[in-house]
Design a protein around this motif. Structure first.
Motif, mmCIF file in Angstrom:
data_model
loop_
_atom_site.group_PDB
_atom_site.id
_atom_site.type_symbol
_atom_site.label_atom_id
_atom_site.label_comp_id
_atom_site.label_asym_id
_atom_site.label_seq_id
_atom_site.Cartn_x
_atom_site.Cartn_y
_atom_site.Cartn_z
ATOM 1 N N ARG A 36 43.958 51.871 38.227
ATOM 2 C CA ARG A 36 44.029 50.482 37.838
ATOM 3 C C ARG A 36 43.586 50.191 36.409
ATOM 4 N NH1 ARG A 36 41.174 47.143 42.297
ATOM 5 N NH2 ARG A 36 41.873 45.523 40.860
ATOM 6 N N GLY A 37 43.204 51.203 35.663
ATOM 7 C CA GLY A 37 42.851 50.995 34.253
ATOM 8 C C GLY A 37 41.486 50.363 34.079
ATOM 9 N N THR A 38 41.412 49.369 33.211
ATOM 10 C CA THR A 38 40.131 48.728 32.901
ATOM 11 C C THR A 38 39.729 47.749 33.991
ATOM 12 O OG1 THR A 38 40.586 48.945 30.547
ATOM 13 C CG2 THR A 38 38.934 47.304 31.201
ATOM 14 N N LEU A 39 38.465 47.838 34.396
ATOM 15 C CA LEU A 39 37.965 46.945 35.440
ATOM 16 C C LEU A 39 36.562 46.463 35.095
ATOM 17 C CD1 LEU A 39 38.997 48.803 38.729
ATOM 18 C CD2 LEU A 39 39.997 46.700 37.802
ATOM 19 N N ARG A 40 36.267 45.256 35.532
ATOM 20 C CA ARG A 40 34.907 44.743 35.387
ATOM 21 C C ARG A 40 34.031 45.300 36.493
ATOM 22 N NH1 ARG A 40 35.040 38.360 34.388
ATOM 23 N NH2 ARG A 40 32.810 38.834 34.307
ATOM 24 N N PHE A 41 32.718 45.131 36.310
ATOM 25 C CA PHE A 41 31.781 45.701 37.272
ATOM 26 C C PHE A 41 32.058 45.229 38.701
ATOM 27 C CE2 PHE A 41 27.826 45.884 39.629
ATOM 28 C CZ PHE A 41 27.381 47.159 39.367
#
Lengths: 115, 115
Positions: A36-41
DNA sequence: GTTCCTAGGAACACAAAGGTAACTATTGCG
DNA sequence: CGCAATAGTTACCTTTGTGTTCCTAGGAAC
């Protein structure tokens, strides 16, 4: 049993890799970051089923300290921190893919009706 | 956190695979069986650095119960038991290989002088 | 006769891993 | 005002993992 040093593991790429990737959650975290690539915490927390906040921060710190995950914090309120794979982190993807593939084969071998 | 059933994992081949292969020693055991073929218990114990007798028997039982390892005992004295990979066990090899490959890449990224 | 070797099993104890709850700071929303 | 939301941190407690030690049977080597 004496503690193994980095030098001991250097002899064997397999054991070196496992010394970095070992643990209950690391592959799972890399799996979702890879997919999913970039993710927030909090997105990560919701994406890794069953993980606790504490474990997620610990594992992310570990992966970041080994250069596998990149952490980008923003000075906003509420806080925002983005996690993504580094180049060497992205190169774990083939491992993830092979594990997935094997999972399919294993499922087929256990329950032939699914294949 | 509720216990996950086999059915829960079936949805995701990756998590199914990890539920079977997770643990500190399993990949290491599969690594040596994959590389060296059939081995006796004590040979395995000597080939997996740091493992104890207890853990080796536990992990082998786990792997055997999931159809990944084959156990062939002989009624001799002293006892002799041979362990080897089943077909589905052999199919884990690509995973092992990718982990080794990644270990090499990781080593190169950490210590460029080695590449 | 004594000791070694193998493939574990059983009991015990400790260390590490992991979960849970409470807490923070600041802004936006109703 | 009061509550929600984020990204953690810390303390406390439980669970699991793992190591250690002791034990067996019977032939082989000394």
């Amino acid at each position: 049993m004496a503690q193994k040093s980095f030098e001991d593991y250097m002899e064997c790429p397999f054991h070196l890799a496992m010394s970095v990737l070992e643990g209950r959650w690391k592959f799972a975290i890399l799996y979702v970051l890879s997919a999913r690539g970039t993710l927030r915490f909090k997105e990560l927390e919701r994406s890794v089923p069953g993980i606790s906040t504490r474990m997620l921060t610990k594992e992310l710190k570990h992966l970041e300290s080994h250069g596998i995950v990149r952490r980008v914090p923003y000075a906003t309120v509420p806080p925002k921190v983005e996690y993504s794979l580094t180049d060497i982190g992205i190169s774990v993807s083939p491992v993830i893919d092979e594990i997935s593939k094997w999972g399919e084969q294993y499922l087929a071998s256990v329950d032939p009706s699914t294949s």
